[in-house]
Design a protein around this motif. Structure first.
Motif, PDB file in Angstrom:
ATOM      1  N   UNK A 146      16.841  58.695 -11.432  1.00 33.84           N
ATOM      2  CA  UNK A 146      17.202  57.895 -12.471  1.00 33.84           C
ATOM      3  C   UNK A 146      16.762  56.551 -12.612  1.00 33.84           C
ATOM      4  N   UNK A 147      16.636  55.870 -11.430  1.00 35.27           N
ATOM      5  CA  UNK A 147      15.929  54.775 -11.234  1.00 35.27           C
ATOM      6  C   UNK A 147      14.692  54.437 -11.464  1.00 35.27           C
ATOM      7  N   UNK A 148      13.809  55.720 -11.169  1.00 38.53           N
ATOM      8  CA  UNK A 148      12.284  55.837 -11.429  1.00 38.53           C
ATOM      9  C   UNK A 148      11.975  56.494 -12.780  1.00 38.53           C
ATOM     10  N   UNK A 149      12.909  56.742 -13.410  1.00 33.83           N
ATOM     11  CA  UNK A 149      12.488  57.160 -14.966  1.00 33.83           C
ATOM     12  C   UNK A 149      12.103  58.608 -15.238  1.00 33.83           C
ATOM     13  N   UNK A 150      12.746  59.515 -14.290  1.00 33.19           N
ATOM     14  CA  UNK A 150      12.589  61.085 -14.371  1.00 33.19           C
ATOM     15  C   UNK A 150      13.047  61.351 -15.750  1.00 33.19           C
ATOM     16  N   UNK A 151      12.474  61.692 -16.933  1.00 32.34           N
ATOM     17  CA  UNK A 151      13.231  62.215 -18.066  1.00 32.34           C
ATOM     18  C   UNK A 151      14.629  63.192 -17.815  1.00 32.34           C
ATOM     19  N   UNK A 152      14.703  63.784 -17.166  1.00 31.37           N
ATOM     20  CA  UNK A 152      15.869  64.466 -16.959  1.00 31.37           C
ATOM     21  C   UNK A 152      17.082  64.015 -16.281  1.00 31.37           C
ATOM     22  N   UNK A 153      16.725  62.718 -15.800  1.00 29.63           N
ATOM     23  CA  UNK A 153      17.850  61.998 -15.240  1.00 29.63           C
ATOM     24  C   UNK A 153      18.216  60.644 -15.902  1.00 29.63           C
ATOM     25  N   UNK A 154      17.371  60.372 -17.051  1.00 25.99           N
ATOM     26  CA  UNK A 154      17.642  59.130 -17.736  1.00 25.99           C
ATOM     27  C   UNK A 154      19.167  58.879 -18.173  1.00 25.99           C
ATOM     28  N   UNK A 155      19.702  59.974 -18.351  1.00 19.35           N
ATOM     29  CA  UNK A 155      21.393  59.793 -18.798  1.00 19.35           C
ATOM     30  C   UNK A 155      22.181  59.532 -17.791  1.00 19.35           C
ATOM     31  N   UNK A 156      21.818  59.664 -16.543  1.00 17.87           N
ATOM     32  CA  UNK A 156      22.633  59.857 -15.318  1.00 17.87           C
ATOM     33  C   UNK A 156      23.825  58.922 -15.653  1.00 17.87           C
ATOM     34  N   UNK A 192       8.539  48.438 -10.725  1.00 14.03           N
ATOM     35  CA  UNK A 192       8.409  49.243 -11.963  1.00 14.03           C
ATOM     36  C   UNK A 192       9.819  50.177 -12.205  1.00 14.03           C
ATOM     37  N   UNK A 193      10.991  49.722 -11.458  1.00 13.84           N
ATOM     38  CA  UNK A 193      12.136  50.200 -11.754  1.00 13.84           C
ATOM     39  C   UNK A 193      12.477  50.302 -13.235  1.00 13.84           C
ATOM     40  N   UNK A 194      13.002  51.233 -13.815  1.00  9.29           N
ATOM     41  CA  UNK A 194      13.517  51.388 -15.303  1.00  9.29           C
ATOM     42  C   UNK A 194      14.422  50.209 -15.447  1.00  9.29           C
ATOM     43  N   UNK A 195      14.389  49.808 -16.810  1.00  7.48           N
ATOM     44  CA  UNK A 195      15.116  48.696 -17.435  1.00  7.48           C
ATOM     45  C   UNK A 195      16.418  48.901 -17.348  1.00  7.48           C
ATOM     46  N   UNK A 463       5.124  48.170 -14.579  1.00 10.02           N
ATOM     47  CA  UNK A 463       4.912  49.036 -15.729  1.00 10.02           C
ATOM     48  C   UNK A 463       6.341  49.288 -16.078  1.00 10.02           C
ATOM     49  N   UNK A 464       6.334  49.500 -17.361  1.00 11.05           N
ATOM     50  CA  UNK A 464       7.639  49.776 -18.255  1.00 11.05           C
ATOM     51  C   UNK A 464       7.603  51.345 -18.542  1.00 11.05           C
ATOM     52  N   UNK A 465       8.320  52.142 -17.970  1.00  8.49           N
ATOM     53  CA  UNK A 465       8.079  53.525 -18.076  1.00  8.49           C
ATOM     54  C   UNK A 465       8.732  54.025 -19.460  1.00  8.49           C
ATOM     55  N   UNK A 466       8.125  55.016 -20.034  1.00  8.44           N
ATOM     56  CA  UNK A 466       8.605  55.776 -21.044  1.00  8.44           C
ATOM     57  C   UNK A 466       9.759  56.973 -20.248  1.00  8.44           C
ATOM     58  N   UNK A 467      10.741  56.836 -21.075  1.00 11.71           N
ATOM     59  CA  UNK A 467      11.799  57.602 -20.584  1.00 11.71           C
ATOM     60  C   UNK A 467      12.332  58.959 -20.917  1.00 11.71           C
TER      61      UNK A 467
END
Length: 478
Positions: A146-156, A192-195, A463-467
């Motif tokens: 979730x905090x590193x931007x793994x797509x499967x966990x973006x909505x945790x 680079x933690x996700x926003x 970096x600002x990762x695409x999620x």
């Protein structure tokens, strides 16, 4: 990168899963693991998706060996690197299920550890106790994703409205998660933690983290670096029970050097009374963390509404056996802790990639001998799917080299027949086209990479990762 396909289509196959920690090269220089692996892919990888920037060295002596590597994490890259270095006629195609390479190096343990981002295995171990499905209970793997931007966990959307969090497990991931929960927000803003995670942690009510383990101080699985960072975390004080460390000093002197240094630091933090400026900083701290030893979870206790976490019930344990292999035995003593967040950090587990590849469901590994998959000629494995989720990234590097050596030995001895021509990527490419799959090339990844770095620069982050995969594909195909 394309979705991983079954081994028989591609010919020779190496199944890669990454380990966790830094490479030796990363220890010698500030280069991150991701940058190190990027160098391999651009200059030496045989991945056909890399385009004209790749280099292949052929030899009239060595027979051409076509290798398919499934998984673009450290294990896959290190195996490929060793083969390319020592068998010049190797042709390697690397496949990854996501549109971005480097596997979980990209989605690593902690955004404030760019030099050590890496862990492997795609599922997590569960506690198997009542209440594990309550709101506010998460696996550390999902929380990290979730905090590193793994797509499967973006909505945790983790529950962070309680003052107290309990983390089950005494490994590096447990300390990483605790540190992220308690770190000053200004420190995290530089990573680079996700926003969305940054915003959630900034508004978090968590100010107390209890890290629970079923064994004692001598059996902790974290390393000295992570412990030292927790002890020195600004605005945070450690609350360690001195009684947990009494009588340990005579035992420590006989431990291996690295283990000795770790336990000595732990004892120092638990027994020594702080004074002067350090004591003033501790007194002014607004957050705290503690280690709870000899405790094993029995049940996640629900809140009054029965929907969310209200606490965790622990059984007190006792140790039997030698220091290194001591086993935790449950007693009849019970302890309850109030909390609103429980994170389970008790290990990771690989899963079967395909029914055609042998797999031990109980151990979560592919049965093998030195990387050679048992009863599957021409199939090899590397990383955590080979030996289980243990060790650091240097361990993974050496393990991958071992697998590569097995491949080369089998080629040289004739056990692995490479005389017949293999279709390689041409076969895979036709199959992908037939299935309507458009793989992302390495040049597509570079577009994603540039886009994310530019977005990060605008907000003062590396970096600002695409999620989402959809967003990644949109940028890659521009």
């Amino acid at each position: 990168m394309a979705t991983a396909l079954s081994a028989p289509v591609a010919g020779r196959v190496t199944l890669g899963k990454c380990g966790r920690r830094r490479t030796e090269a990363a220890m010698r220089s500030p280069r991150t693991v991701a940058a190190l692996l990027a160098r391999y892919s651009l200059r030496t990888s045989g991945c056909r998706a890399c385009g004209p920037g790749t280099r292949r060295i052929s030899s009239s002596v060595d027979p051409e060996v076509k290798v398919c590597v499934i998984g673009s994490g450290p294990a896959g890259f290190y195996t490929a690197q060793h083969l390319l270095k020592h068998h010049k006629s190797t042709v390697i195609d690397i496949y990854e299920k996501l549109p971005v390479p480097f596997g979980l190096v990209r989605f690593g343990v902690a955004p404030d550890h760019p030099e050590v981002k890496s862990y492997g295995a795609e599922t997590n171990q569960t506690l198997g106790i009542p209440g594990e499905n309550l709101l506010g209970v998460y696996s550390a793997r999902a929380f990290v994703g979730w905090y590193n931007g793994l797509p499967e966990n973006r909505d945790l959307n983790p529950e962070l409205s309680s003052e107290t969090a309990v983390i089950v497990g005494h490994g590096n991931v447990a300390l990483d998660v605790a540190r992220i929960l308690l770190s000053p927000i200004d420190m995290l803003k530089k990573t680079d933690i996700t926003a969305h995670a940054l915003e959630a942690i900034e508004n978090s009510k968590v100010k107390r983290v209890i890290i629970v383990g079923r064994r004692g101080p001598l059996q902790v699985a974290f390393t000295i670096k992570e412990l030292r960072e927790m002890i020195n975390l600004p605005g945070t004080r450690s609350l360690l029970d001195p009684s947990d460390f009494e009588g340990l000093k005579p035992i420590v002197k006989d431990l291996p050097r690295q283990r000795k240094r770790l336990i000595e630091l732990l004892i120092k933090a638990g027994l020594e009374i702080n004074s002067g400026k350090e004591a003033e900083c501790r007194a002014a701290a607004t957050k705290e963390w503690s280690l709870r030893f000899l405790r094993s979870p029995l049940e996640i206790v629900p809140s009054k509404d029965g929907k969310r976490v209200g606490g965790i019930r622990l059984t007190v344990t006792m140790l039997e056996g030698s220091v290194a292999s001591a086993q935790a035995i449950q007693t009849e003593d019970i302890e309850d802790l109030e909390c609103g967040l429980v994170l389970c950090s008790i290990g990771y587990k690989s899963h079967s990639i395909d029914p055609s590849v042998p797999f031990d469901q109980q151990q979560g590994v592919i049965p093998n001998k030195l990387g050679r998959v048992l009863h599957a000629p021409g199939v090899y494995c590397s990383g955590w799917v080979k030996r289980g989720p243990v060790g650091v990234i240097v361990t993974t590097m050496n393990d991958s080299f071992e697998t590569a050596e097995s491949v080369m030995e089998d080629v040289q001895s004739g056990i692995l027949d490479v005389s017949a021509s293999k279709g390689g990527f041409k076969v895979i490419e036709a199959l992908l086209k037939q299935r309507g799959i458009c793989p992302v090339s390495f040049s597509g990844w570079k577009k994603i990479d540039s886009f994310e770095m530019a977005a990060g620069e605008k907000v003062g982050k590396p970096r600002e990762k695409l999620l989402s995969v959809k967003e990644m594909l949109k940028v890659a195909n521009q």
